[in-house]
Design an enzyme around this catalytic site. Structure first.
Site, PDB file in Angstrom:
ATOM      1  N   HIS A  39      12.863   7.602 -16.099  1.00 15.39           N
ATOM      2  CA  HIS A  39      11.678   8.490 -16.195  1.00 15.39           C
ATOM      3  C   HIS A  39      11.922   9.929 -16.461  1.00 15.39           C
ATOM      4  O   HIS A  39      11.187  10.536 -17.164  1.00 15.39           O
ATOM      5  CB  HIS A  39      11.111   8.571 -14.886  1.00 15.39           C
ATOM      6  N   ASN A  45       0.978   1.493  -9.948  1.00 14.35           N
ATOM      7  CA  ASN A  45       2.298   1.790  -9.643  1.00 14.35           C
ATOM      8  C   ASN A  45       2.509   2.279  -8.349  1.00 14.35           C
ATOM      9  O   ASN A  45       3.627   2.490  -7.964  1.00 14.35           O
ATOM     10  CB  ASN A  45       2.565   3.101 -10.581  1.00 14.35           C
ATOM     11  N   ASP A  67       5.989   2.864 -21.956  1.00 14.74           N
ATOM     12  CA  ASP A  67       6.672   1.907 -20.916  1.00 14.74           C
ATOM     13  C   ASP A  67       8.122   1.758 -21.619  1.00 14.74           C
ATOM     14  O   ASP A  67       8.348   1.956 -22.602  1.00 14.74           O
ATOM     15  CB  ASP A  67       5.855   0.806 -21.584  1.00 14.74           C
TER      16      ASP A  67
HETATM   17  C1  FPP Z   1       6.716   3.030 -17.600  1.00  7.88           C
HETATM   18  O1  FPP Z   1       8.086   2.631 -17.444  1.00  7.88           O
HETATM   19  C2  FPP Z   1       6.733   4.485 -17.185  1.00  7.88           C
HETATM   20  C3  FPP Z   1       6.354   5.013 -15.988  1.00  7.88           C
HETATM   21  C4  FPP Z   1       5.337   4.145 -15.045  1.00  7.88           C
HETATM   22  C5  FPP Z   1       6.073   6.408 -15.752  1.00  7.88           C
HETATM   23  C6  FPP Z   1       6.022   7.323 -16.971  1.00  7.88           C
HETATM   24  C7  FPP Z   1       6.407   8.722 -16.570  1.00  7.88           C
HETATM   25  C8  FPP Z   1       7.212   9.676 -17.325  1.00  7.88           C
HETATM   26  C9  FPP Z   1       7.281   9.513 -18.698  1.00  7.88           C
HETATM   27  C10 FPP Z   1       7.617  10.784 -16.765  1.00  7.88           C
HETATM   28  C11 FPP Z   1       7.210  12.147 -17.304  1.00  7.88           C
HETATM   29  C12 FPP Z   1       5.657  12.081 -17.414  1.00  7.88           C
HETATM   30  C13 FPP Z   1       4.882  13.306 -17.396  1.00  7.88           C
HETATM   31  C14 FPP Z   1       3.609  13.035 -17.635  1.00  7.88           C
HETATM   32  C15 FPP Z   1       5.436  14.370 -17.063  1.00  7.88           C
HETATM   33  P1  FPP Z   1       8.461   1.249 -16.296  1.00  7.88           P
HETATM   34  O2  FPP Z   1       8.992   2.126 -15.214  1.00  7.88           O
HETATM   35  O3  FPP Z   1       7.311   0.611 -16.039  1.00  7.88           O
HETATM   36  O4  FPP Z   1       9.671   0.721 -17.183  1.00  7.88           O
HETATM   37  P2  FPP Z   1      10.144  -0.778 -17.203  1.00  7.88           P
HETATM   38  O5  FPP Z   1       8.826  -1.710 -17.644  1.00  7.88           O
HETATM   39  O6  FPP Z   1      11.194  -0.811 -18.410  1.00  7.88           O
HETATM   40  O7  FPP Z   1      10.295  -1.168 -15.883  1.00  7.88           O
END
Ligand code: FPP
Length: 248
Positions: free
Chosen positions: A38, A69, A21
């Protein structure tokens, strides 16, 4: 012997699950678009996979895309799916180099076809790797998983009047895997967000304050150290190593 002397290999979790996260906040803090966060989140995915394989952790499950998501702006969803395709293609070599088998949990058929194809190919290429299994949770939601498991059990003709935990577990996405002993969430948030609700019944939860893109091996080592200092009692009064020990 590993390069991590602070970790007691005798008390290593067999399964670590991570809620990655903070990518969006990481990008916002730099005045960039969320997808930039990301993209920066790929490095810690590689670090976590390598570290767990080096240590001898058998399963690592990463929450990469939840059922919720899908409600994000289309441009972000499309960019995330594109990143997944690119990353899986690029990192299959890392998986082979580290003898890691790739697996996916979630409603895979709801992913774009290109993503499904890329995943299927990487899963096929890595299927004989045996050091560790990397589970990517994609279009995954725990409530969805549990409802699907019940439906599958009923369709398979299980005795629904005498339904047990063991029967349910046969139809979960994680069937055959040990439950995670350790659940890590980054970015200081104290929420489960519909992740492995059944499987984390007795997991130790470690919250790391850093945002996911800033996470490196040393942070995950720290999380494992915190886990190893905890006393696990599974509802009893004495420390127990695992639920199996308690049952026997
Ligand atoms: C949460 O942060 C993250 C995600 C929903 C996506 C996770 C994806 C990756 C780490 C990219 C690569 C992954 C792989 C497996 C290749 P958020 O967007 O909810 O962050 P925020 O809470 O700060 O808005």
């Amino acid at each position: 012997m590993t390069s991590y002397p602070s970790i007691n290999l005798e008390k290593l979790p067999q399964h670590i699950a991570i809620i990655m996260d903070g990518n969006g906040r990481w990008a916002k803090g730099r005045g960039k678009l969320r997808i930039f966060g990301h993209s920066a989140g790929v490095t810690p995915v590689r670090e976590a996979s390598e570290l767990c394989a080096e240590l001898g952790v058998k399963y690592l499950t990463l929450y990469a895309f939840s059922t919720e998501n899908w409600s994000r702006p289309k441009v972000e969803v499309d960019a995330l799916m594109g990143l997944l395709v690119k990353t899986i293609r690029k990192e299959t070599k890392t998986l082979m180099d580290n003898n890691i088998r790739l697996h996916a949990i979630g409603e895979i058929k709801s992913l774009p076809q290109e993503c499904q194809d890329e995943l299927a190919e990487a899963i096929e290429i890595t299927k004989n790797n045996s050091r560790m299994q990397l589970n990517l949770a994609l279009s995954y939601g725990s409530r969805w998983e549990i409802i699907e498991a019940v439906k599958k059990a009923a369709l398979a003709g299980e005795d629904m009047k005498n339904f047990t935990a063991e029967i349910l577990e046969k139809y979960l996405e994680t069937t055959g895997m040990p439950d995670p002993e350790l659940l890590i969430r980054t970015s200081g948030e104290h929420r489960i967000s519909n992740f492995m609700l059944w499987q984390i019944a007795y997991s130790e939860i470690v919250i790391l304050e850093k945002l996911w893109p800033d996470i490196r091996k040393a942070d995950l080592v720290q999380a494992i150290e915190i886990y190893q200092k905890r006393e696990r009692r599974f509802g009893g009064v004495e420390a127990v190593n695992s639920l199996q020990n308690l049952k026997s």
